[in-house]
Design an enzyme around this catalytic site. Structure first.
Site, PDB file in Angstrom:
ATOM      1  N   CYS A 138       2.429  -6.066   2.929  1.00  0.00           N
ATOM      2  CA  CYS A 138       0.969  -6.096   2.936  1.00  0.00           C
ATOM      3  C   CYS A 138       0.556  -7.556   2.860  1.00  0.00           C
ATOM      4  O   CYS A 138       1.299  -8.386   2.340  1.00  0.00           O
ATOM      5  CB  CYS A 138       0.414  -5.344   1.728  1.00  0.00           C
ATOM      6  SG  CYS A 138      -1.378  -5.131   1.805  1.00  0.00           S
ATOM      7  N   CYS A 149      -2.343  -8.689   1.333  1.00  0.00           N
ATOM      8  CA  CYS A 149      -3.339  -9.045   0.312  1.00  0.00           C
ATOM      9  C   CYS A 149      -2.812 -10.019  -0.740  1.00  0.00           C
ATOM     10  O   CYS A 149      -3.570 -10.807  -1.287  1.00  0.00           O
ATOM     11  CB  CYS A 149      -3.948  -7.812  -0.345  1.00  0.00           C
ATOM     12  SG  CYS A 149      -2.801  -6.876  -1.346  1.00  0.00           S
ATOM     13  N   LYS A 181      -2.824   6.631   0.810  1.00  0.00           N
ATOM     14  CA  LYS A 181      -3.208   5.661  -0.218  1.00  0.00           C
ATOM     15  C   LYS A 181      -4.727   5.641  -0.315  1.00  0.00           C
ATOM     16  O   LYS A 181      -5.418   5.336   0.660  1.00  0.00           O
ATOM     17  CB  LYS A 181      -2.667   4.280   0.145  1.00  0.00           C
ATOM     18  CG  LYS A 181      -3.138   3.201  -0.818  1.00  0.00           C
ATOM     19  CD  LYS A 181      -2.405   1.896  -0.613  1.00  0.00           C
ATOM     20  CE  LYS A 181      -3.013   0.799  -1.472  1.00  0.00           C
ATOM     21  NZ  LYS A 181      -2.287  -0.461  -1.377  1.00  0.00           N
ATOM     22  N   ARG A 188      -4.268  -6.101  -9.369  1.00  0.00           N
ATOM     23  CA  ARG A 188      -4.901  -7.238  -8.696  1.00  0.00           C
ATOM     24  C   ARG A 188      -4.957  -8.451  -9.625  1.00  0.00           C
ATOM     25  O   ARG A 188      -4.960  -9.588  -9.151  1.00  0.00           O
ATOM     26  CB  ARG A 188      -6.271  -6.824  -8.164  1.00  0.00           C
ATOM     27  CG  ARG A 188      -6.105  -5.779  -7.063  1.00  0.00           C
ATOM     28  CD  ARG A 188      -7.406  -5.218  -6.563  1.00  0.00           C
ATOM     29  NE  ARG A 188      -7.170  -4.078  -5.677  1.00  0.00           N
ATOM     30  CZ  ARG A 188      -8.107  -3.265  -5.237  1.00  0.00           C
ATOM     31  NH1 ARG A 188      -9.368  -3.461  -5.600  1.00  0.00           N
ATOM     32  NH2 ARG A 188      -7.800  -2.258  -4.442  1.00  0.00           N
ATOM     33  N   ARG A 245     -11.952  -2.367  -0.385  1.00  0.00           N
ATOM     34  CA  ARG A 245     -10.930  -1.915   0.561  1.00  0.00           C
ATOM     35  C   ARG A 245     -11.271  -0.558   1.188  1.00  0.00           C
ATOM     36  O   ARG A 245     -10.407   0.110   1.748  1.00  0.00           O
ATOM     37  CB  ARG A 245      -9.590  -1.800  -0.165  1.00  0.00           C
ATOM     38  CG  ARG A 245      -9.107  -3.080  -0.826  1.00  0.00           C
ATOM     39  CD  ARG A 245      -7.589  -3.129  -0.847  1.00  0.00           C
ATOM     40  NE  ARG A 245      -7.025  -4.009  -1.850  1.00  0.00           N
ATOM     41  CZ  ARG A 245      -7.069  -5.341  -1.803  1.00  0.00           C
ATOM     42  NH1 ARG A 245      -7.711  -5.949  -0.813  1.00  0.00           N
ATOM     43  NH2 ARG A 245      -6.505  -6.053  -2.753  1.00  0.00           N
ATOM     44  N   GLU A 298      -3.253  11.580   7.719  1.00  0.00           N
ATOM     45  CA  GLU A 298      -2.635  10.247   7.580  1.00  0.00           C
ATOM     46  C   GLU A 298      -1.111  10.369   7.512  1.00  0.00           C
ATOM     47  O   GLU A 298      -0.389   9.608   8.148  1.00  0.00           O
ATOM     48  CB  GLU A 298      -3.128   9.564   6.290  1.00  0.00           C
ATOM     49  CG  GLU A 298      -4.465   8.881   6.403  1.00  0.00           C
ATOM     50  CD  GLU A 298      -4.365   7.518   7.095  1.00  0.00           C
ATOM     51  OE1 GLU A 298      -3.264   7.126   7.519  1.00  0.00           O
ATOM     52  OE2 GLU A 298      -5.410   6.857   7.214  1.00  0.00           O
ATOM     53  N   LYS A 357      -0.466   7.769  -3.421  1.00  0.00           N
ATOM     54  CA  LYS A 357      -0.878   6.773  -4.404  1.00  0.00           C
ATOM     55  C   LYS A 357      -2.384   6.808  -4.576  1.00  0.00           C
ATOM     56  O   LYS A 357      -3.079   6.821  -3.567  1.00  0.00           O
ATOM     57  CB  LYS A 357      -0.425   5.415  -3.865  1.00  0.00           C
ATOM     58  CG  LYS A 357      -0.764   4.241  -4.706  1.00  0.00           C
ATOM     59  CD  LYS A 357      -0.287   3.009  -4.001  1.00  0.00           C
ATOM     60  CE  LYS A 357      -0.898   1.839  -4.714  1.00  0.00           C
ATOM     61  NZ  LYS A 357      -0.870   0.643  -3.938  1.00  0.00           N
ATOM     62  N   SER A 402      -0.989   0.731 -11.556  1.00  0.00           N
ATOM     63  CA  SER A 402      -1.246  -0.149 -12.694  1.00  0.00           C
ATOM     64  C   SER A 402      -2.283   0.417 -13.673  1.00  0.00           C
ATOM     65  O   SER A 402      -2.079   0.368 -14.886  1.00  0.00           O
ATOM     66  CB  SER A 402      -1.684  -1.520 -12.187  1.00  0.00           C
ATOM     67  OG  SER A 402      -2.813  -1.409 -11.340  1.00  0.00           O
ATOM     68  N   TYR A 407       5.722   1.405 -13.761  1.00  0.00           N
ATOM     69  CA  TYR A 407       6.024   0.182 -14.513  1.00  0.00           C
ATOM     70  C   TYR A 407       6.804   0.501 -15.786  1.00  0.00           C
ATOM     71  O   TYR A 407       7.375  -0.398 -16.399  1.00  0.00           O
ATOM     72  CB  TYR A 407       4.721  -0.567 -14.837  1.00  0.00           C
ATOM     73  CG  TYR A 407       3.976  -0.949 -13.580  1.00  0.00           C
ATOM     74  CD1 TYR A 407       4.370  -2.066 -12.851  1.00  0.00           C
ATOM     75  CD2 TYR A 407       2.931  -0.175 -13.087  1.00  0.00           C
ATOM     76  CE1 TYR A 407       3.740  -2.397 -11.661  1.00  0.00           C
ATOM     77  CE2 TYR A 407       2.277  -0.500 -11.902  1.00  0.00           C
ATOM     78  CZ  TYR A 407       2.690  -1.610 -11.195  1.00  0.00           C
ATOM     79  OH  TYR A 407       2.071  -1.930 -10.016  1.00  0.00           O
TER      80      TYR A 407
HETATM   81  C1  PBG Z   1      -1.091  -3.998  -1.901  1.00  0.00           C
HETATM   82  C2  PBG Z   1      -0.860  -3.059  -3.018  1.00  0.00           C
HETATM   83  C3  PBG Z   1      -1.710  -2.705  -4.059  1.00  0.00           C
HETATM   84  C4  PBG Z   1      -0.984  -1.880  -4.902  1.00  0.00           C
HETATM   85  C5  PBG Z   1       0.274  -1.719  -4.328  1.00  0.00           C
HETATM   86  N1  PBG Z   1       0.318  -2.440  -3.163  1.00  0.00           N
HETATM   87  C6  PBG Z   1      -3.083  -3.166  -4.369  1.00  0.00           C
HETATM   88  C7  PBG Z   1      -4.216  -2.688  -3.588  1.00  0.00           C
HETATM   89  O1  PBG Z   1      -4.110  -1.941  -2.622  1.00  0.00           O
HETATM   90  O2  PBG Z   1      -5.308  -3.147  -3.924  1.00  0.00           O
HETATM   91  C8  PBG Z   1      -1.468  -1.302  -6.185  1.00  0.00           C
HETATM   92  C9  PBG Z   1      -0.404  -0.948  -7.160  1.00  0.00           C
HETATM   93  C10 PBG Z   1      -0.869  -0.745  -8.551  1.00  0.00           C
HETATM   94  O3  PBG Z   1      -2.071  -0.691  -8.853  1.00  0.00           O
HETATM   95  O4  PBG Z   1       0.008  -0.624  -9.419  1.00  0.00           O
HETATM   96  N2  PBG Z   1      -1.980  -3.582  -0.957  1.00  0.00           N
END
Ligand code: PBG
Length: 332
Positions: free
Chosen positions: A127, A129, A202, A212, A224, A240, A255, A281, A320
């Site tokens: 990715c 980002c 996602k 983030r 997003r 999807e 996710k 997270s 985690y």
């Molecule tokens: C990258 C990505 C993200 C997460 C995993 N890959 C962040 C997002 O999409 O903003 C989030 C993982 C997490 O919150 O633990 N695009």
């Protein structure tokens, strides 16, 4: 079967008979979580000291490459068999130049991790980002994320990770067509052996907040929602996933996890593919924050969460808390 079609009723039926002792409960247990069912995410930071705690993710550190290698060896000893790697580059720019650079943090981390834990399954997040200065998951054109211009960058990043030693690449950007573009690029680069774990469904979730902070990847403008899915939709998730399966995804991911247990179940049943769920997270942080206040037992809450996710149908759970759970023996 309901009482009435041949099923015994109370007082003959007494479900508590099977809950009387720990051994009986173990005997009839339907769901188990092995360390090898867990995927352990690592944040590898090219900028700094060995370990920097992430305040919104207690127990999670940003790691230097050396510290990540140590963590990988320890995780292997604890029974963990897969890592999901996120890179935090030394510099960020508009096109995420460090994402596919041979000297990038993930590209240098992969051989170090391979040496520290030779048989570990190394999965890399694909990715932009983490690598862009605007924090969006793709290339910006006229103030919007340009889908097709992004595909090229993602394919280059995936090939670069594969050439540096990734076993699986995990695109998390939610651009249309990225699984196909990555598959084609990997095959052309002679890496037909590298598989794709697709973040197939996602959602645009508020539960990604602490991530983030960890990756410095909050979007500088907007959000997003023009590429990640609306949490109100379920059928859209199945479409999807169907697209990603058609484009060659080897494993599927949903996710976040706990807010999407219905989606996990439907994806597993409909597509019959290895299915992962990412306990993100914010899901982790909620448990840790409550535990800090003494409101619940963090390890027991993580344990219950991963069992629920497995019960919903996930084969793999990204969390985690993976290492803590792998070491956990308090499940009786
Ligand atoms: C990258 C990505 C993200 C997460 C995993 N890959 C962040 C997002 O999409 O903003 C989030 C993982 C997490 O919150 O633990 N695009």
């Amino acid at each position: 079967m309901t009482p009435g079609d041949g099923m015994a009723r109370f007082p003959r039926a007494r479900p508590r008979r099977l809950r009387r002792t720990a051994a009986l409960r173990e005997l009839v247990r339907e769901t188990r979580v092995e360390p090898s069912d867990l995927v352990y995410p690592l944040f590898i930071d090219d900028r700094g000291p060995a370990r920097v705690p992430v305040p919104s993710l207690p127990g999670v550190d940003r790691l230097s490459i050396e510290a990540a290698a140590e963590e990988a060896a320890g995780a292997w000893r604890d029974g963990i068999r897969a890592l999901l790697l996120f890179g935090i580059p030394d510099t960020k720019d508009a096109r995420g130049a460090r994402a596919d650079h041979p000297g990038g943090v993930i590209q240098r981390a992969l051989p170090a991790l391979r040496e520290a834990a030779p048989d570990m399954v190394l999965i890399t997040d694909v990715c932009l980002c983490e690598y862009t200065d605007h924090g969006h998951c793709g290339i910006i054109r006229d103030g919007e994320v340009d889908n097709d211009a992004t595909l090229e960058r993602l394919a280059a990043q995936a090939v670069s990770h594969a050439c540096a030693g990734a076993d699986l690449v995990a695109p998390s950007d939610m651009m249309d067509g990225r699984v196909g573009a990555i598959r084609e690029a990997l095959d052309e680069a002679g890496r037909a052996d590298v598989g794709i774990l697709s973040y197939a469904a996602k959602y645009a979730s508020t539960f990604y907040g602490p991530f983030r902070d960890a990756a410095d990847s909050a979007p500088a403008f907007g959000d997003r929602r023009s590429y990640q899915m609306d949490p109100r939709n379920a059928e859209e998730a199945l479409r999807e996933v169907a697209l990603d399966v058609g484009e060659g995804a080897d494993l599927l991911m949903v996710k976040p996890a706990l807010p999407c247990l219905d989606i996990v179940r439907r994806v597993k049943e409909r597509f019959e593919r290895p299915t992962a769920a990412y306990m993100v997270s914010g899901e982790y942080a909620m448990i840790e924050a409550a535990a800090e206040r003494g409101w619940l037992d963090a390890l027991a809450a993580h344990r219950e969460a991963v069992h629920s996710i497995r019960r919903a149908g996930a084969d793999l759970v990204v969390t985690y808390a993976a290492r803590r759970l792998a070491r956990d023996r308090g499940d009786a």
